[in-house]
Design an enzyme around this catalytic site. Sequence first.
Site, PDB file in Angstrom:
ATOM      1  CG  ASP A 106      -2.180   0.902   0.943  1.00 40.00           C
ATOM      2  OD1 ASP A 106      -2.108   1.758   0.017  1.00 40.00           O
ATOM      3  OD2 ASP A 106      -3.180   0.790   1.659  1.00 40.00           O
TER       4      ASP A 106
HETATM    5  C1  BGC Z   1      -5.080   3.303   0.051  1.00 34.69           C
HETATM    6  C2  BGC Z   1      -5.139   2.383  -1.154  1.00 34.69           C
HETATM    7  C3  BGC Z   1      -4.893   3.174  -2.404  1.00 34.69           C
HETATM    8  C4  BGC Z   1      -3.552   3.878  -2.278  1.00 34.69           C
HETATM    9  C5  BGC Z   1      -3.185   4.701  -3.484  1.00 34.69           C
HETATM   10  C6  BGC Z   1      -3.860   4.184   0.077  1.00 34.69           C
HETATM   11  O1  BGC Z   1      -4.030   5.218   0.984  1.00 34.69           O
HETATM   12  O2  BGC Z   1      -5.145   2.548   1.236  1.00 34.69           O
HETATM   13  O3  BGC Z   1      -6.380   1.750  -1.216  1.00 34.69           O
HETATM   14  O4  BGC Z   1      -4.936   2.346  -3.532  1.00 34.69           O
HETATM   15  O5  BGC Z   1      -3.594   4.752  -1.168  1.00 34.69           O
HETATM   16  O6  BGC Z   1      -3.965   5.846  -3.560  1.00 34.69           O
END
Ligand code: BGC
Length: 737
Positions: free
Chosen positions: A228
Amino acid sequence: MHDSSARVEQLLTELTREEKLRLVRGRDDPEGTATGYLPGVDRLGIPEYRLVDGPLGVRAEGKRATAFPAPIAVAATFDPDLAREKGAAMAREARALGQDALLAPGANLIRVPHCGRNFEYYSEDPVVASRLAAGAVTGIHDEDVVATVKHYVANNQETDRVTVSSEVDERTLRELYLRPFRAAVEAGVGSVMTAYNRVNGMHMSDHSRLVGDVLKDEWGFDGYVVSDWYGTESTVGAATAGLDLEMPGVAAGDESDDQWPSPDEFEGEAAEIMGGLPDGTRAGLFSDPLAAAIDAGEVSPDRLEDMVRRLLGQLERVGHLEGTATDENTDSGAGSLEREGALDTPAHRRLAERLAARGTVLLENDGVLPLADETDVAVIGPNIHEATLGGGGSSETSPFQSTSPAEGIRARANGGVTVARGVDTIPALSLFDVLPFVGDGEDESAAEDEQSAAEPVGIDAAEPRIDAAVEAARDAAVAVVFVRDRTTEAKDRDSLRLPGEQDELVEAVAAAADETVVVVASSGPVELPWRDDVDAILEAWYPGQADGAAIASVLYGDCDPSGRLPVTFAPAGTDPASEQRRYPGVDGEAQYEEGVFIGYRHFDADGVDAEPTYPFGHGHSYAEFSYRDATVVDERTVRVTVENVADRPGREVVQAYVRPPESSPVERPTRELAGFESVALEAGETRTVDLDLESRALGRYDLERGWTVDPGTYTVEVARSARDVHKTVSLEVERGD
Ligand code: BGC
């Protein structure tokens, strides 16, 4: 080593170590549209690679895209084919926006009703989440985009999400939280995103057992594992555990900022949101530090090669490696690099509307719905002049066009329509509002245009007053009140009550109007304290750009309300995680002590007195169905005859729950959903429905034996919800396994 094409193996021999290292860590997208970016290796024909957020619609920076309904609304259709259609449409839009991978679907289960991201997920039930996630993956892959199932695993709350450890036993992980991810792997998902949280003390990016042993070795996942964003915890730990790609790989905001602000620098909601964000300055763990770790013998060069092999395998699969596109997956035969995708097409607009209508759940109806065309209607509610697109955060989508509730009803009604907001607008909440240094950046972003377009005009631009709404309600035959909650990624909801003065508004209108219908837009369960005082309630979730049009089609009966609850609605404080130790946790640990008893599994358990307000699977149709002739065909199939006994067409979601044998050696849920089928029936039509039961429907996870089916008599309930069983049949298992 995984099965890998000769082309990929050839590339691996040609890539230098420096080039391989460039493929395992993200960079800034020179075009500024992608959420994550890899530069590629020009010399060898490896193109750039762009990853972009979902799962509501495509969130390419500064670009518009179709705002589809939230995944929880899609789950409410209980129709995996619709998840597939949505996945394919999102993938075509991603392609049109120059993106190669979608950061969707979200497959975490809804453990806690307060979780700020419930709208991005499907269900409290692993079978619903599994089938919908598999549908989404298949649809995305149908269009040659790489799907990314997220957030692996046990990421069930936003409070402290980057630090909390989900303390969860193996049986619970296997029977609940891992299942949708496994289903995604079985559907061939190209990528898995690790969660921010820890599981049993270990950060997910570093979790060698869950990532290396379970996901890769046991399930045979051969795609790549991506972190993530800013969620890579270490270099050596993550690389050896099985993480293949660090994202975004570069620090957030200005290069000169090397300090990430602390939540103490903020107040109120902003401080809470900051508490849910990872440290955006921590990046580059898979650059020089990875090279150094390989030099020091802490990470093997084979592991780097495996990371790149996994990534290239996906590039090849979507036709992205020169000379590898096959004729079958291209339109022109010239390679799918030439696929252009499709953005905001009439078909995508119609799909957004169809999904929103199909996912709408009729919670109550005393007969006021469907509305007759000529009914005089008062459209009331703080946000009636804007479509409810979603919650805040990485899933925010900016549509090209949208239909507000007021517009949708005006367009459909043949009777008089008055509008009154009644109380102040419920403002959107977004993590990007506290992050001026990240994300949307440009002031004139599409999202902001959307907001300003929503300003009320004419008489309704005046200060909203409850008494004006009451007057409008009194003058109309039916008052339709639109209410909504307010959620964002990075923060849980403090309460399941509707924000602002919306409950007071509904009560005042219900007291004055002849008939009151309430339409709820919410991320998940909410409390509806006035539910006995109103005549009908629709749960519309976050319906997306088609909001008003879709809701009008359900209100007037053009579309049957065929949604069913993928999550239990229950009074606050009665859910299984309502003790602080369990949620949000104490001393950095959230104890999943309720084990497999979440959602309806909890409310059905012995000794639990609390009753759900609306049970899992619940939802009325405008038609009426009768069930007969239920039989067991075999261990995987139950057959039942369903008749639409009403004089109008309708859609039924036929559900099959399994009850374990009395003699079960361990405590098991009273009933567990094993299969379901959404069927459209004309007035008077009869249909034989075969319900496919999940392969693990009879099983339980045994610590020593793994998935085990105990011998004995199982009961299969054919039902309209977890609390509305119509037929029961027995299923004998003589010899278990
Ligand atoms: C989220 C993800 C997301 C990523 C990119 C993170 O804060 O948990 O779900 O894909 O950011 O934006």
